[in-house]
Design a protein around this motif. Structure first.
Motif, PDB file in Angstrom:
ATOM      1  N   GLY A 152      27.465 -10.056  23.762  1.00 25.44           N
ATOM      2  CA  GLY A 152      28.482 -10.853  24.454  1.00 25.44           C
ATOM      3  C   GLY A 152      28.076 -11.104  25.901  1.00 25.44           C
ATOM      4  O   GLY A 152      28.198 -12.218  26.416  1.00 25.44           O
ATOM      5  N   GLY A 153      27.553 -10.055  26.550  1.00 23.84           N
ATOM      6  CA  GLY A 153      27.127 -10.182  27.945  1.00 23.84           C
ATOM      7  C   GLY A 153      25.969 -11.165  28.079  1.00 23.84           C
ATOM      8  O   GLY A 153      25.948 -12.009  28.976  1.00 23.84           O
ATOM      9  N   ILE A 154      25.026 -11.060  27.160  1.00 22.34           N
ATOM     10  CA  ILE A 154      23.857 -11.956  27.209  1.00 22.34           C
ATOM     11  C   ILE A 154      24.300 -13.400  26.979  1.00 22.34           C
ATOM     12  O   ILE A 154      23.822 -14.332  27.632  1.00 22.34           O
ATOM     13  N   ASN A 155      25.267 -13.566  26.098  1.00 23.02           N
ATOM     14  CA  ASN A 155      25.812 -14.910  25.854  1.00 23.02           C
ATOM     15  C   ASN A 155      26.422 -15.483  27.134  1.00 23.02           C
ATOM     16  O   ASN A 155      26.187 -16.633  27.509  1.00 23.02           O
ATOM     17  N   THR A 156      27.172 -14.650  27.824  1.00 23.86           N
ATOM     18  CA  THR A 156      27.800 -15.083  29.077  1.00 23.86           C
ATOM     19  C   THR A 156      26.746 -15.546  30.069  1.00 23.86           C
ATOM     20  O   THR A 156      26.836 -16.615  30.664  1.00 23.86           O
ATOM     21  N   VAL A 157      25.745 -14.683  30.232  1.00 26.77           N
ATOM     22  CA  VAL A 157      24.712 -14.931  31.228  1.00 26.77           C
ATOM     23  C   VAL A 157      23.937 -16.213  30.936  1.00 26.77           C
ATOM     24  O   VAL A 157      23.641 -17.007  31.830  1.00 26.77           O
ATOM     25  N   THR A 158      23.622 -16.402  29.662  1.00 32.56           N
ATOM     26  CA  THR A 158      22.729 -17.512  29.337  1.00 32.56           C
ATOM     27  C   THR A 158      23.464 -18.845  29.203  1.00 32.56           C
ATOM     28  O   THR A 158      22.867 -19.892  29.388  1.00 32.56           O
ATOM     29  N   SER A 159      24.751 -18.794  28.869  1.00 28.95           N
ATOM     30  CA  SER A 159      25.414 -20.075  28.631  1.00 28.95           C
ATOM     31  C   SER A 159      26.025 -20.668  29.899  1.00 28.95           C
ATOM     32  O   SER A 159      26.495 -21.791  29.885  1.00 28.95           O
ATOM     33  N   ASP A 160      26.016 -19.915  30.994  1.00 25.06           N
ATOM     34  CA  ASP A 160      26.532 -20.467  32.236  1.00 25.06           C
ATOM     35  C   ASP A 160      25.365 -20.727  33.191  1.00 25.06           C
ATOM     36  O   ASP A 160      24.759 -19.793  33.707  1.00 25.06           O
ATOM     37  N   PRO A 161      25.044 -22.006  33.449  1.00 19.62           N
ATOM     38  CA  PRO A 161      23.882 -22.307  34.287  1.00 19.62           C
ATOM     39  C   PRO A 161      24.018 -21.762  35.710  1.00 19.62           C
ATOM     40  O   PRO A 161      23.012 -21.520  36.380  1.00 19.62           O
ATOM     41  N   ASP A 162      25.245 -21.534  36.161  1.00 23.04           N
ATOM     42  CA  ASP A 162      25.426 -21.068  37.552  1.00 23.04           C
ATOM     43  C   ASP A 162      25.442 -19.548  37.681  1.00 23.04           C
ATOM     44  O   ASP A 162      25.478 -19.014  38.789  1.00 23.04           O
ATOM     45  N   TYR A 163      25.443 -18.842  36.549  1.00 22.47           N
ATOM     46  CA  TYR A 163      25.515 -17.370  36.630  1.00 22.47           C
ATOM     47  C   TYR A 163      24.198 -16.817  37.169  1.00 22.47           C
ATOM     48  O   TYR A 163      23.124 -17.130  36.655  1.00 22.47           O
ATOM     49  N   HIS A 164      24.305 -16.020  38.211  1.00 25.25           N
ATOM     50  CA  HIS A 164      23.104 -15.441  38.834  1.00 25.25           C
ATOM     51  C   HIS A 164      23.075 -13.969  38.428  1.00 25.25           C
ATOM     52  O   HIS A 164      23.988 -13.222  38.786  1.00 25.25           O
ATOM     53  N   ILE A 165      22.042 -13.562  37.699  1.00 22.94           N
ATOM     54  CA  ILE A 165      22.100 -12.185  37.168  1.00 22.94           C
ATOM     55  C   ILE A 165      21.987 -11.138  38.274  1.00 22.94           C
ATOM     56  O   ILE A 165      22.284  -9.978  38.055  1.00 22.94           O
ATOM     57  N   PHE A 166      21.558 -11.595  39.481  1.00 25.26           N
ATOM     58  CA  PHE A 166      21.505 -10.658  40.619  1.00 25.26           C
ATOM     59  C   PHE A 166      22.599 -10.980  41.650  1.00 25.26           C
ATOM     60  O   PHE A 166      22.541 -10.525  42.791  1.00 25.26           O
ATOM     61  N   PHE A 167      23.543 -11.806  41.241  1.00 30.35           N
ATOM     62  CA  PHE A 167      24.761 -12.076  42.034  1.00 30.35           C
ATOM     63  C   PHE A 167      24.458 -12.584  43.450  1.00 30.35           C
ATOM     64  O   PHE A 167      25.223 -12.333  44.376  1.00 30.35           O
TER      65      PHE A 167
END
Ligand SMILES: Cc1cc2nc3c(=O)[nH]c(=O)nc-3n(C[C@H](O)[C@H](O)[C@H](O)COP(=O)(O)O)c2cc1C
Length: 345
Positions: free
Chosen positions: A235-250
């Motif tokens: 679920g987390g990986i889905n969130t991260v990859t499907s949102d182009p603006d999500y920055h995994i290092f915030f």
């Protein structure tokens, strides 16, 4: 037997924690939305609310939303419980979550009332939260070194000190690592996610299923890559990859990649984890915020870029830590599962 094997990826009888909002208290500031690592919240009509897009894979009960809310408007009720199948956990956690109660004789009292009797180390341990909201303000090099210094004095098997640190303050480089990690994670989602989740235009369908070949691959992966394909991780990986603006290092001003020398003694991953946690606690004691980000391991698929960063083949990427000045007060106590203790007296 075959049916049981293939059932592993499904999540029968899974119950997730519920987000309960006191609407009177919520001022719609959106702090909880920004603090949620799973991005399962949004502001709608001026109030915080669950984001239906990710409804299928819900809360990891980190309670950062609770800790962040300035008005104490949020309660997370219930827990992640799976009653049957490969991921069954109801037999492991029977008693529910509780707030920190280090002084047994005063268990049940509000934390603020016992806080004064705790050591500074205990206070940092209980109140530290992962920080995902950072000011743009840079962190002085001296302070970054001070945090790493706390890692240097961690215990390690045979005192072998297998760790190495890549400390990055260049925003362009951090952004490039973010892009590359997201790209490699996205490849994984084609195997792990139902089709409805891969189509960015389709909101998450709670009834979406994996197709037949994905079911077969996942049944196998559950056994050999268990932690990576755990439903909440997916679920987390889905969130991260499907949102182009999500920055995994915030967009943190500092990223420290933790490496372990493969030629070390014994359990180099454990040693490096202990080293990292020393750094986390020291950083919080200094008023800095940190968050572990293991998604950085996606860099493994880019050997040339890795070498450019100073990660040579003798080193394994264990995890990373973001570091920076918290944008707001997030550190606070939260409830956790009760310890599973088997006494032998
Ligand atoms: C080894 C490790 C890896 C983690 N990786 C990530 C990550 O990739 N992304 C993220 O947002 N949080 C990550 N976290 C943070 C956890 O989500 C967080 O520690 C957990 O939800 C508990 O919340 P707390 O740290 O605020 O107590 C990681 C934590 C650990 C210990």
């Amino acid at each position: 037997m075959i049916k049981k094997f293939f059932q592993s990826t499904n999540n029968p009888e899974a119950a997730f924690a519920r987000f309960v909002l006191d609407e009177e208290k919520c001022n719609g500031c959106g702090a909880c939305v920004a603090a949620c690592p799973m991005q399962i919240l949004m502001v709608a009509d001026g109030k915080a609310a669950p984001n239906q897009r990710y409804d299928h894979f819900r809360c990891i009960t980190c309670q950062n939303c609770v800790a962040t809310c300035p008005n104490k408007a949020i309660v997370i009720e219930g827990d992640y419980r799976v009653g049957a199948g490969f991921w069954k956990n109801t037999h492991l956690f029977e008693n529910g979550k509780t707030l920190p109660a280090p002084i047994r004789s005063r268990a049940g009292e509000p934390f603020e009332q016992i806080e004064g009797q705790l050591t500074e180390t205990e206070r940092v341990i209980y109140k530290r939260r992962s920080i995902r909201l950072y000011k743009k303000k840079p962190v002085e090099r001296d302070l970054v070194e001070r945090v790493i210094e706390a890692g240097r004095f961690a215990p390690s098997a045979g005192n072998n000190q297998p760790w190495k640190f890549i400390a990055i303050t260049n925003k362009q480089v951090i952004d490039e690592i973010n892009d590359k990690c997201k790209r490699s994670l996205r490849k994984g989602t084609f195997i792990m996610m139902p089709h409805a989740y891969l189509d960015k235009k389709t909101p998450g369908d709670p009834n979406a299923k994996l197709n037949w070949w994905q079911n077969m691959v996942m049944a196998l992966l559950c056994r050999i890559k268990t932690g990576d394909v755990e439903p909440r991780a997916r679920g987390g990986i889905n969130t991260v990859t499907s949102d182009p603006d999500y920055h995994i290092f915030f967009n943190a001003p500092v990223l420290i990649i933790l490496l372990a020398d493969k030629r070390g003694i014994g359990s180099i991953q454990l040693d490096t984890g202990i080293c990292g946690q020393n750094m986390v606690l020291a950083a919080h004691a200094l008023g800095l915020g940190t968050c572990w980000v293991s998604l950085v391991r996606g860099l493994g698929f880019y050997p040339a870029f890795r070498r450019q960063l100073g990660i040579d083949d003798q080193f394994e990427i264990i995890s990373s830590l973001t570091l920076g000045w918290p944008k707001m007060q997030i550190d606070n106590v939260v409830a956790r599962e009760q310890a599973r203790i088997q006494w032998v007296e």
